[in-house]
Write a protein that holds these residues in place. Structure first.
Motif, PDB file in Angstrom:
ATOM      1  N   ARG A 259       0.815  -1.204   0.000  1.00 31.03           N
ATOM      2  CA  ARG A 259       0.000   0.000   0.000  1.00 31.03           C
ATOM      3  C   ARG A 259       0.857   1.267   0.000  1.00 31.03           C
ATOM      4  O   ARG A 259       0.560   2.222  -0.670  1.00 31.03           O
ATOM      5  CB  ARG A 259      -0.928  -0.001   1.211  1.00 31.03           C
ATOM      6  N   THR A 260       1.906   1.259   0.791  1.00 29.95           N
ATOM      7  CA  THR A 260       2.709   2.478   0.887  1.00 29.95           C
ATOM      8  C   THR A 260       4.058   2.330   0.199  1.00 29.95           C
ATOM      9  O   THR A 260       4.872   3.236   0.249  1.00 29.95           O
ATOM     10  CB  THR A 260       2.937   2.847   2.355  1.00 29.95           C
ATOM     11  N   ALA A 261       4.294   1.167  -0.438  1.00 34.35           N
ATOM     12  CA  ALA A 261       5.578   0.966  -1.103  1.00 34.35           C
ATOM     13  C   ALA A 261       5.735   1.977  -2.229  1.00 34.35           C
ATOM     14  O   ALA A 261       4.757   2.405  -2.840  1.00 34.35           O
ATOM     15  CB  ALA A 261       5.673  -0.451  -1.641  1.00 34.35           C
ATOM     16  N   ARG A 262       6.996   2.366  -2.483  1.00 32.99           N
ATOM     17  CA  ARG A 262       7.214   3.384  -3.503  1.00 32.99           C
ATOM     18  C   ARG A 262       6.803   2.841  -4.874  1.00 32.99           C
ATOM     19  O   ARG A 262       6.272   3.561  -5.699  1.00 32.99           O
ATOM     20  CB  ARG A 262       8.679   3.810  -3.504  1.00 32.99           C
ATOM     21  N   ILE A 263       7.046   1.536  -5.090  1.00 32.25           N
ATOM     22  CA  ILE A 263       6.723   0.979  -6.399  1.00 32.25           C
ATOM     23  C   ILE A 263       5.221   1.025  -6.654  1.00 32.25           C
ATOM     24  O   ILE A 263       4.778   1.119  -7.797  1.00 32.25           O
ATOM     25  CB  ILE A 263       7.258  -0.459  -6.550  1.00 32.25           C
ATOM     26  N   SER A 264       4.430   1.005  -5.570  1.00 28.55           N
ATOM     27  CA  SER A 264       2.976   1.033  -5.747  1.00 28.55           C
ATOM     28  C   SER A 264       2.526   2.324  -6.390  1.00 28.55           C
ATOM     29  O   SER A 264       1.613   2.331  -7.225  1.00 28.55           O
ATOM     30  CB  SER A 264       2.284   0.856  -4.401  1.00 28.55           C
ATOM     31  N   ALA A 265       3.148   3.430  -6.003  1.00 26.07           N
ATOM     32  CA  ALA A 265       2.786   4.714  -6.602  1.00 26.07           C
ATOM     33  C   ALA A 265       3.042   4.668  -8.104  1.00 26.07           C
ATOM     34  O   ALA A 265       2.225   5.134  -8.904  1.00 26.07           O
ATOM     35  CB  ALA A 265       3.581   5.840  -5.950  1.00 26.07           C
ATOM     36  N   LEU A 266       4.166   4.051  -8.469  1.00 27.26           N
ATOM     37  CA  LEU A 266       4.514   3.922  -9.885  1.00 27.26           C
ATOM     38  C   LEU A 266       3.496   3.037 -10.601  1.00 27.26           C
ATOM     39  O   LEU A 266       3.006   3.365 -11.686  1.00 27.26           O
ATOM     40  CB  LEU A 266       5.924   3.330 -10.007  1.00 27.26           C
ATOM     41  N   ILE A 267       3.161   1.909  -9.961  1.00 32.22           N
ATOM     42  CA  ILE A 267       2.202   0.986 -10.575  1.00 32.22           C
ATOM     43  C   ILE A 267       0.860   1.685 -10.784  1.00 32.22           C
ATOM     44  O   ILE A 267       0.244   1.566 -11.847  1.00 32.22           O
ATOM     45  CB  ILE A 267       2.016  -0.273  -9.699  1.00 32.22           C
ATOM     46  N   ARG A 268       0.416   2.429  -9.775  1.00 28.48           N
ATOM     47  CA  ARG A 268      -0.866   3.132  -9.899  1.00 28.48           C
ATOM     48  C   ARG A 268      -0.825   4.117 -11.065  1.00 28.48           C
ATOM     49  O   ARG A 268      -1.780   4.233 -11.826  1.00 28.48           O
ATOM     50  CB  ARG A 268      -1.189   3.883  -8.603  1.00 28.48           C
ATOM     51  N   PHE A 269       0.306   4.812 -11.196  1.00 31.94           N
ATOM     52  CA  PHE A 269       0.425   5.791 -12.268  1.00 31.94           C
ATOM     53  C   PHE A 269       0.362   5.101 -13.629  1.00 31.94           C
ATOM     54  O   PHE A 269      -0.417   5.483 -14.509  1.00 31.94           O
ATOM     55  CB  PHE A 269       1.741   6.567 -12.118  1.00 31.94           C
ATOM     56  N   VAL A 270       1.165   4.060 -13.796  1.00 29.75           N
ATOM     57  CA  VAL A 270       1.180   3.331 -15.070  1.00 29.75           C
ATOM     58  C   VAL A 270      -0.206   2.762 -15.364  1.00 29.75           C
ATOM     59  O   VAL A 270      -0.700   2.810 -16.496  1.00 29.75           O
ATOM     60  CB  VAL A 270       2.231   2.209 -15.013  1.00 29.75           C
TER      61      VAL A 270
END
Ligand SMILES: Nc1ncnc2c1ncn2[C@@H]1O[C@H](COP(=O)(O)OP(=O)(O)O)[C@@H](O)[C@H]1O
Ligand SMILES: [Mg+2]
Lengths: 282, 320
Positions: A97-108
């Motif tokens: 939920r708070t992992a940095r990669i998650s922000a990237l995944i959400r964006f993509v």
């Protein structure tokens, strides 16, 4: 003071009228589209529509191979895109939920969500059609899966986030590993929400034309071979509607009506599922 | 059991010092462990603690008598941080077996945070850090070889808001035994579910509808269902975070009776915002203030003769 009041009232009335007009315009076109569709589509409804293959110009026929192809490719598309999308959504909501990669995944994922479907079609064309050397139903299904996936990722994440944290904590505090909490507590709690997401994804892909044009193409005959081109409603409608032959044009109208009604039914089903979901949570 | 009569519901009806006799009581309480001169000297000296809380001559644990022989939990110098914000400061306390320890204090003072340290539920919150030692039955719960899930299985937890799973009443109670593979046959599972519900005082109310959803029960029943679910895995200790704050007085009384019965078997740590409840159900009480443990001791003693001024202010209702 009172002139200010009058002004406010006036602004309110103007805003009300304007939004009323905008709504009326929107509804008018929607009704006009549906009316044209029903008027032209109903004329072609017959048993033959559901029992015969797409005909050559000028002769009688139906849409059976196209309906079958659409159903097959949509189902395979959801079978591929559904699990991947659900697992990705689960990762975003429960593991990272708070992992940095998650922000990237959400964006993509958001980019993918709004990507023009013709781009997806071209991508799969390069990826599968060119390599296999010919169009195929499986390439069509993959294109549909890629379009369905971001929808499912998004709805799954949203629905899992709606499950009360207290319920997840209760399971964790009992000594359940996360995967156990997810499968035994969170999925059951979010079931109708997830199903709704899947239905919305089906609705989204069942009218897609461009990606199928580049992948499954079309097939005048009955074919259940996934490695070969396969007929499907959107491409048949596209092709028949542009043709000069009246019987093809009529089939295109009827095909359009079939797709619209199916999407309508799916959307209503999804709405019912959502309301039962939100109701069950209080 | 320590049933204090409740004459005045708005304030804990405790023996003096009463709020009315505020000044006199404070003098008296402080006089219990220091002359006025001592007090003046203490106030003049720079405070040994952060947060401007006056330093005490002894650590809270030293004030606690008698010491706990075989503590279930032994906590020493526990510090806990949410990001850069320190929520717990040097907490040292023991949890005794077969006793109820109540944790009281103004809201935001770190009671829930401390409770969640005990079963490492704070691990599930990102950017948190805990230092110090906590042992459960002598075993360090932060040791690298400890499997957190198995640790939590030994520690039951009941939450502020009843949180049954979206499953039947039966499956709610069977959840723990199932995930830990505790039963070999259906009959064994039935037996555990039945006995847990019975001990939670819920059996008679639900025995005819075990397959009905747990969420369909009343709030008080749901909380007892959650307690049944917790004891179904036979934990060694039960943590309760304001378990009655969402319940009406009748349901609260039932849960309190239940806590009193469970005490025969379990160590129980209960966070409560109600001092009457602490007085009714607990044998020992710990008072927290701004992330620090101010005072811990026998419940009777804490409420009749608090040794710290902050404790006294709180229990006499002067703040919090
Ligand atoms: N998840 C969290 N993230 C950041 N700070 C928190 C979190 N939970 C609690 N806190 C802070 O830690 C302090 C102690 O909170 P808590 O343990 O909930 O207090 P209590 O249970 O005594 O009311 C409070 O200042 C609160 O704001
Ligand atoms: Mg709290």
């Amino acid at each position: 003071m009172s002139s200010r009041r009058t002004l406010r009232k006036l602004t309110n009335v103007v805003a009300l009228v304007l939004s009323g007009i905008a709504t009326a315009i929107g509804l008018f076109f929607l009704a006009a589209i549906l009316w044209t569709l029903v008027k032209n589509g109903v004329a072609g409804l017959s048993v033959a529509l559901f029992t015969q293959m797409t005909p050559p110009p000028g002769s009688a026929g139906g849409l059976l191979n196209a309906i079958y192809g659409s159903v097959v490719m949509t189902v395979i598309g959801i079978l591929i895109g559904g699990p991947i999308g659900m697992l990705a959504g689960t990762y975003l909501a429960e593991y990272g939920r708070t992992a940095r990669i998650s922000a990237l995944i959400r964006f993509v994922n958001d980019v993918l969500l709004s990507a023009p479907s013709i781009i997806i079609g071209l991508f799969v064309y390069e990826l599968l059609v060119v390599r296999m050397g010919h169009f195929s139903a499986i390439a069509g299904a993959v294109a549909l899966a890629i379009i369905a996936m971001p929808v499912i990722v998004r709805t799954t994440e949203d629905m899992l986030n709606l499950v009360p944290q207290g319920m997840k904590d209760a399971s964790t505090a009992m000594g359940a590993y996360t995967w156990r909490t997810v499968t035994s507590v969170i999925y059951p709690a979010a079931r109708s929400g997830i199903v709704t997401g899947l239905l919305l994804a089906v609705a989204r892909i069942s009218g897609e034309t461009a990606p199928l044009l580049f992948t499954a193409l079309n097939n005048q005959f009955w074919s259940s071979n996934l490695g070969a081109p396969m007929a499907n409603l959107p491409v048949v409608i596209f092709q028949f509607a542009l043709s000069p032959y009246p019987n093809w044009q009529q089939l295109a109208w009827s095909g359009a009506l079939i797709i619209t009604v199916s999407i309508l039914v799916l959307s209503i089903a999804a709405r019912i599922a959502v309301s039962s979901f939100t109701k069950g949570r209080h | 059991m320590n049933k204090t009569p409740d004459n005045n519901p708005s304030r804990p009806s405790l023996p003096p010092p009463a709020a009315d006799a505020a000044e006199a009581a404070m003098e008296e309480a402080l006089g219990a462990h220091g002359s006025a001169a001592d007090r003046g000297a203490r106030l003049l000296k720079p405070s040994g603690r952060r947060g401007g809380i006056p330093a005490e001559p002894h650590s809270p644990l030293a004030l606690d008598s008698p010491p706990i022989a075989h503590p279930v939990f032994h906590c020493k110098d526990v510090n806990m941080f949410y990001g850069a914000k320190q929520a717990l400061k040097n907490i040292t306390l023991d949890v005794a077996p077969r006793q109820v320890l109540a944790m009281i204090g103004p809201s935001g003072c770190g009671k829930s945070t401390f409770l969640r340290c005990l079963n490492r539920m704070n691990d599930t919150i990102p950017n948190t850090r805990t230092t110090g030692t906590i042992t459960l039955d002598g075993q360090d719960i932060f040791a690298p070889e400890v499997d957190v899930a198995q640790l939590r299985a030994r520690i039951g937890m009941v939450f502020q808001k009843p949180n049954p799973f979206p499953k039947s009443i039966f499956e709610n109670v069977a959840y723990g035994p199932r995930i830990h593979g505790m039963t070999r046959s259906r009959a064994e599972l039935d037996e555990i579910v039945c006995s847990s519900l019975t001990r939670a005082g819920l059996w008679d109310e639900v025995k005819d509808r075990l397959n009905a959803p747990g969420t369909g029960l009343s709030g008080g029943q749901q909380q007892r269902l959650c307690i049944a679910r917790t004891i179904a895995v036979q934990p060694e200790v039960i943590l309760m975070d304001e378990p009655c704050s969402a319940l009406d007085p009748v349901a609260t009384a039932r849960v309190e009776d239940l806590i009193d019965e469970l005490r025969a078997q379990y160590a129980i740590v209960i966070v409560t915002h109600s001092m009457q409840q602490a007085a009714r159900v607990s044998q020992r009480t710990a008072y927290f203030h701004l992330g620090e443990l101010i005072e811990i001791g026998e419940t009777d003693r804490i409420f009749t003769n608090p040794r710290h001024r902050l404790t006294e202010d709180y229990i006499t209702g002067r703040f919090g």
